[in-house]
Design a protein around this motif. Structure first.
Motif, short mmCIF file in Angstrom:
data_model
loop_
_atom_site.label_atom_id
_atom_site.label_comp_id
_atom_site.label_asym_id
_atom_site.label_seq_id
_atom_site.Cartn_x
_atom_site.Cartn_y
_atom_site.Cartn_z
N ARG A 123 0.85 -1.21 0.00
CA ARG A 123 0.00 0.00 0.00
C ARG A 123 0.88 1.26 0.00
O ARG A 123 0.61 2.23 -0.70
N VAL A 124 1.95 1.22 0.81
CA VAL A 124 2.85 2.39 0.86
C VAL A 124 3.53 2.58 -0.49
O VAL A 124 3.66 3.71 -0.99
N ALA A 125 3.93 1.45 -1.11
CA ALA A 125 4.58 1.55 -2.43
C ALA A 125 3.62 2.19 -3.43
O ALA A 125 4.01 3.07 -4.21
N ALA A 126 2.33 1.77 -3.39
CA ALA A 126 1.35 2.34 -4.33
C ALA A 126 1.23 3.84 -4.09
O ALA A 126 1.16 4.64 -5.05
N HIS A 127 1.22 4.24 -2.84
CA HIS A 127 1.15 5.67 -2.50
C HIS A 127 2.37 6.41 -3.07
O HIS A 127 2.24 7.49 -3.67
N LEU A 128 3.54 5.82 -2.90
CA LEU A 128 4.76 6.48 -3.38
C LEU A 128 4.76 6.57 -4.92
O LEU A 128 5.14 7.60 -5.48
N HIS A 129 4.30 5.49 -5.58
CA HIS A 129 4.22 5.54 -7.04
C HIS A 129 3.27 6.66 -7.49
O HIS A 129 3.56 7.39 -8.44
N SER A 139 7.70 8.04 3.03
CA SER A 139 7.93 6.67 3.52
C SER A 139 7.79 6.60 5.04
O SER A 139 7.34 5.59 5.58
N LEU A 140 8.20 7.67 5.70
CA LEU A 140 8.17 7.63 7.18
C LEU A 140 6.90 8.23 7.78
O LEU A 140 6.44 7.76 8.81
N TYR A 141 6.36 9.27 7.12
CA TYR A 141 5.32 10.04 7.81
C TYR A 141 4.01 10.21 7.05
O TYR A 141 3.12 10.92 7.54
N ALA A 142 3.83 9.61 5.88
CA ALA A 142 2.54 9.76 5.18
C ALA A 142 1.43 9.31 6.14
O ALA A 142 1.51 8.19 6.69
N PRO A 143 0.40 10.15 6.35
CA PRO A 143 -0.61 9.82 7.35
C PRO A 143 -1.21 8.43 7.15
O PRO A 143 -1.62 8.08 6.04
N LEU A 192 0.08 5.68 6.77
CA LEU A 192 0.85 4.76 5.93
C LEU A 192 2.32 4.68 6.33
O LEU A 192 2.90 3.60 6.37
N GLY A 193 2.92 5.83 6.57
CA GLY A 193 4.37 5.90 6.78
C GLY A 193 4.81 5.07 7.98
O GLY A 193 4.01 4.75 8.88
N TYR A 194 6.11 4.77 7.98
CA TYR A 194 6.68 3.91 9.02
C TYR A 194 6.34 4.40 10.43
O TYR A 194 5.98 3.63 11.30
N TYR A 195 6.45 5.72 10.64
CA TYR A 195 6.15 6.26 11.98
C TYR A 195 4.68 6.58 12.17
O TYR A 195 4.24 6.84 13.28
N ALA A 196 3.93 6.61 11.08
CA ALA A 196 2.54 7.06 11.18
C ALA A 196 1.55 5.90 11.19
O ALA A 196 0.36 6.10 11.39
N ALA A 197 2.03 4.67 10.97
CA ALA A 197 1.13 3.52 10.99
C ALA A 197 1.56 2.59 12.13
O ALA A 197 2.37 2.97 12.97
N GLY A 198 1.04 1.35 12.12
CA GLY A 198 1.15 0.55 13.34
C GLY A 198 2.38 -0.31 13.55
O GLY A 198 2.42 -1.10 14.47
N ALA A 199 3.44 -0.16 12.73
CA ALA A 199 4.60 -1.05 12.90
C ALA A 199 5.14 -0.98 14.33
O ALA A 199 5.11 0.08 14.97
N THR A 200 5.65 -2.10 14.83
CA THR A 200 6.14 -2.16 16.22
C THR A 200 7.32 -1.21 16.42
O THR A 200 7.44 -0.54 17.43
N LYS A 201 8.23 -1.16 15.48
CA LYS A 201 9.38 -0.25 15.44
C LYS A 201 10.43 -0.51 16.52
O LYS A 201 11.53 -0.92 16.25
N PHE A 202 10.07 -0.23 17.79
CA PHE A 202 11.08 -0.24 18.85
C PHE A 202 11.19 -1.62 19.51
O PHE A 202 10.24 -2.39 19.51
#
Ligand SMILES: C[S@@+](CC[C@H](N)C(=O)[O-])C[C@H]1O[C@@H](n2cnc3c(N)ncnc32)[C@H](O)[C@@H]1O
Length: 391
Positions: free
Chosen positions: A20-26, A45-49, A51-61
């Motif tokens: 989904r993020v790739a489609a947004h970037l394209h 990639s990081l902050y798109a509302p 979608l982005g890595y920091y703006a969606a639900g990835a565990t991250k830390f």
């Protein structure tokens, strides 16, 4: 740039999210006429509302995520930082703490808990976090660990007009989007385009603002960068710093990050830049893969940050490695307080101290830059081995 070919496969949910993020970037690339600047690509990639890595639900830390930060390694980091905050707060009556980019909320919990133990609890602990998902996580973490302090913590949508006391930012500067460039006869901008639905780097003429930034670096280094030299420059760091310091009326900002003085950042042998991506605890330097499910960061040119600070009327109060910061500011005292802990705890602490302080771990690559306004008292963390002269 090559990603480590041992990177693990994303699970199916992550892979779907990444698609989904790739489609947004394209779509963004198409809208922009065929390419995005690298800073725009990193921003999306990081902050798109949502979608982005920091703006969606990835565990991250933490262990289940992609990387660990110092507060995630050990509460010792926040406990020692709290001692340094207490020194500042003692001289700024009525001052508070403002944390920028609070991640999982772990640092806020450790700092608040330790300030209470030091009898230096401020009335307010403010958090400015760009990710609504992380802000919610921070509130849950504080509620779970320190319910009695939850009322002191306030989340902001923008910088306060006038803040007094302490500002903390751990690994925030490295998360600000950077531009990528290559020095040829002229300065060329590295942009991100797509071919066969794959992202790829392309070159174009650099806009004036990027060209000027590279020329300013060359002026400062007193040499031109070699033809083919590729690196990054953060056009966002200086305005960000200026805004933070315009908000700080009196007190000290402590900025922790992996980074270097400019001379080392643009050293001739460092000719492919300082991008660092994290996916499931593997670090690599290909930001074009795993969109939205890997972290993209860039090491920090601390000279640029210090210059912006001085231009906006602040002073550099000190620049030390993370290891020096912790040792100077009270790591020993925090460890003494654990003298009677069970053996298993002692062993764990010893591992944490190694991770935070050893040169091959986080001790040397991470630095702390302290910037002050209306505050000239000496700070314990910078009394020995201050490297301000290297900036
Ligand atoms: C690498 S994480 C570090 C989190 C935390 N400080 C720690 O040490 O674990 C970067 C954090 O900065 C936040 N962030 C990024 N840009 C920001 C900005 N302009 N202002 C405030 N927070 C920001 C991200 O959402 C995230 O919480």
């Amino acid at each position: 740039m090559q990603a480590d070919d041992t990177l693990p496969e994303p699970d199916s949910l992550s892979a779907e999210h990444s698609a989904r993020v790739a489609a947004h970037l394209h779509a963004r690339i198409e809208e922009a006429g065929g390419s995005l600047s690298f800073a725009e690509f990193m921003q999306e990639s990081l902050y798109a509302p949502g979608l982005g890595y920091y703006a969606a639900g990835a565990t991250k830390f933490g262990e289940a995520g992609d990387f660990v930060t110092a507060p995630e390694v050990s509460s010792l980091f926040g406990r020692v930082l709290a001692r340094q905050c207490a020194e500042v707060l003692a001289r700024v009556p009525g001052g508070g703490v403002l944390e920028l980019g609070a991640g999982s909320g772990r640092l806020a919990v450790d700092v608040l808990g330790s300030l209470a133990a030091l009898d230096a609890l401020p009335d307010e602990y403010l958090i400015l976090e760009v990710s609504p998902e992380l802000a919610a996580r921070q509130a849950d973490a504080i509620e779970a660990a320190l319910p009695e302090m939850r009322a002191r913590v306030r989340w902001l949508d923008s910088l306060p007009e006038a803040h007094r006391g302490v500002v903390i930012a751990n690994e925030v500067l490295d998360a600000l989007p950077v531009e990528r460039f290559v020095r040829r006869e002229n300065v060329r901008q590295i942009r991100v385009a797509a071919r066969d639905r794959q992202f790829r780097f392309v070159e174009s003429d650099a806009p004036g603002i990027l060209e000027d930034a590279v020329f300013a670096i060359e002026d400062d280094l007193c040499r031109a960068l070699a033809r083919g030299f590729t690196s990054e420059v953060s056009l966002g760091a200086a305005p960000w710093m200026t805004d933070v310091l315009a908000s700080l009326q009196q007190g000290v900002a402590f900025l922790f990050d992996y980074g270097l003085p400019r001379r080392e950042y643009y050293a001739p042998d460092r000719d492919d830049g300082w991008l660092r991506c994290h996916f499931r605890h593997r670090a690599h330097n290909d930001p074009l893969i795993l969109p939205g499910i890997q972290d993209i960061t860039a090491w920090v040119d601390f000279t640029a940050v210090a210059e912006a600070a001085v231009e906006s009327g602040a002073d550099v109060a000190g620049f030390v490695t993370q290891s020096t910061f912790l040792v100077n500011a009270g790591l020993g005292a925090e460890l003494e307080a654990e003298d009677d802990a069970a053996l298993v705890r002692q062993i764990a602490l010893s591992g944490e101290v190694k991770m935070l302080t050893l040169p091959g771990a986080m001790g040397e690559a991470f630095k702390c830059l302290a910037l002050s306004k209306g505050f000239d008292a000496p700070l314990s963390a910078f009394l020995h081995a201050d490297r301000t002269h290297t900036l």
